[in-house]
Design a protein around this motif. Sequence first.
Motif, mmCIF file in Angstrom:
data_model
loop_
_atom_site.group_PDB
_atom_site.id
_atom_site.type_symbol
_atom_site.label_atom_id
_atom_site.label_comp_id
_atom_site.label_asym_id
_atom_site.label_seq_id
_atom_site.Cartn_x
_atom_site.Cartn_y
_atom_site.Cartn_z
ATOM 1 N N VAL A 180 110.177 104.913 102.813
ATOM 2 C CA VAL A 180 111.608 104.560 102.857
ATOM 3 C C VAL A 180 112.208 104.993 104.196
ATOM 4 O O VAL A 180 112.028 106.128 104.630
ATOM 5 C CB VAL A 180 112.377 105.217 101.681
ATOM 6 N N PHE A 237 106.182 103.944 96.865
ATOM 7 C CA PHE A 237 106.590 103.599 98.230
ATOM 8 C C PHE A 237 107.570 104.584 98.860
ATOM 9 O O PHE A 237 108.027 104.364 99.981
ATOM 10 C CB PHE A 237 107.203 102.191 98.243
ATOM 11 N N VAL A 287 117.166 100.828 100.818
ATOM 12 C CA VAL A 287 116.853 101.225 99.439
ATOM 13 C C VAL A 287 118.105 101.797 98.796
ATOM 14 O O VAL A 287 118.717 102.717 99.332
ATOM 15 C CB VAL A 287 115.724 102.279 99.424
ATOM 16 N N PHE A 314 112.266 96.105 101.781
ATOM 17 C CA PHE A 314 113.260 96.858 101.003
ATOM 18 C C PHE A 314 113.418 98.290 101.506
ATOM 19 O O PHE A 314 114.486 98.891 101.352
ATOM 20 C CB PHE A 314 112.840 96.843 99.527
ATOM 21 N N ILE A 315 112.380 98.829 102.135
ATOM 22 C CA ILE A 315 112.453 100.214 102.650
ATOM 23 C C ILE A 315 113.544 100.382 103.711
ATOM 24 O O ILE A 315 113.896 101.500 104.056
ATOM 25 C CB ILE A 315 111.106 100.677 103.249
#
Lengths: 303, 303
Positions: free
Chosen positions: A213, A209, A194, A190-191
């Motif tokens: 990112v 997290f 985002v 997902f980074i």
Amino acid sequence: MAERGDREAFVTLATNDTYALGCLVLGNSLRQRAQTTRKLVVMITPGVTQPMRNQLARVFDMIYDVNLLDSRDAANLQLLGRPDLSVTFTKLHCWRLTMFDKAVFLDADTLVLQNVDELFDREELSAAPDAGWPDCFNSGVFVFRPSEETYDSLLKFAMSQGSFDGGDQGLLNMYFRDWATKDIARHLPFIYNVVSQAFYSYLPAFTQFKDSVKIVHFIGATKPWHHPYNTATKEVTPLPETGHNKDYLQIWWDIFMSFVQPTLDPSLVSTSAPVLASYHMTLFAANHMLFSRMLICVYETDF
Amino acid sequence: MAERGDREAFVTLATNDTYALGCLVLGNSLRQRAQTTRKLVVMITPGVTQPMRNQLARVFDMIYDVNLLDSRDAANLQLLGRPDLSVTFTKLHCWRLTMFDKAVFLDADTLVLQNVDELFDREELSAAPDAGWPDCFNSGVFVFRPSEETYDSLLKFAMSQGSFDGGDQGLLNMYFRDWATKDIARHLPFIYNVVSQAFYSYLPAFTQFKDSVKIVHFIGATKPWHHPYNTATKEVTPLPETGHNKDYLQIWWDIFMSFVQPTLDPSLVSTSAPVLASYHMTLFAANHMLFSRMLICVYETDF
């Protein structure tokens, strides 16, 4: 044999001068901040003006002209009565960039925070989950292999199936429909995509997290260039209720002011080109501008 | 050898009478609507009253008493100064249900729409992505293997690492940290844990896939039992701004009125037990009730 860096590219798309502005910041984020070793390509439609093309040529290695529709596609679409698919098809043109072995598509409203060249080690089709329905991938960032065959196949698929969301995301998710279940390697973390409002839904994960990112995506109707920026303090003021993360907006504006604004073609800051007409404006005008065609929200405090 | 249905169980948790009400609807959704062949287990803490225990015993095959903290855990937590982890630990007790080979945990605010017995073919730890940060799984629905060893290990991990969100989801995501990257089979499709507000963020996907949704999860502070229900029209009225899907709320209430309400212990509809004290009430009272300790929003139009 050409270097790997010459056979791989980041690709984006601008359908008008406003999104081209997003592409300019994105391109600079890839070059200046993320220090990519790969080529940069921008696909543009006739909606992008000549002065903006010149601007894009300063940052991108290749400008690739595409029509919203091929004449061939237009005929087919007319037969099918689906002219609405034209915008969807525009992004598909990226598969025609067969001078590259592999490419990473990035929407014009994305911003690269850290080097992401490792994405070229992934295979087609790799993408990150969409936060709204995580069994679908978000089509704002994806790894693909340019191929005329795939392009033709996608086109045929689009014309027979349409797109469940009327856009490229629904179409690509139906075409690459085994993404959710087949191979975990095709799930980008997902980074790499985002949504800038993610912290609204699960703040603890964002907090945990956030340092990792790598790509942020300003989804939604309000874009970074809509938020007022103060040239005296060099700070952006996030518009309320957009949920955009201020840190990310600030990075977008820092890049814009450092690398894009200083070299802007003067014609783009005139009334003939509306994009930057509002470059110097009062806060009142900046707010008003949201409802007009003017698109950059810079104001100076000494008005 | 015992039947597979005896060695596998759905497990939920109630820490008070209100959540027990959610468990009753969940249990009935599994039995009546989804026709499961597996055992049903509810873990309860001392916060659940005796009349409610009797009620739960009508639906669940096993009531498993747990303390918010073991004395052993309490001592350790005190040493570490982390009493806040007690609620987190409560869910971990499910790993102690070693009379079962495999189990599926379901939060008390979930509702099963279709048979999901196929979940027992999955391995520990299988779960669906969390919409807020899809590289984390949502811990409202997960497949696990009861094991004292895993329980001890989770406990040690919790005490040394804590939880990044202060709850079980952050803890389990750190413990099973390769979930996002290791094995696609451990990614339950999103249809097994759809947030009831999902259609707000990506309506086209919700529309496309809604017929296949199997488990819905009423996340957030407002639960199905908070929404007013009209006994005359037999319709629920979703409270504005909660974003809850009316169809799902209606199913929750249909199950409550068909299978839970008719057999309710009278003591649960008296002032001594506040849970159902508001069972017959005016709309005014129903709204007021949101700010009180009374929890069921049924009103009749003939007041």
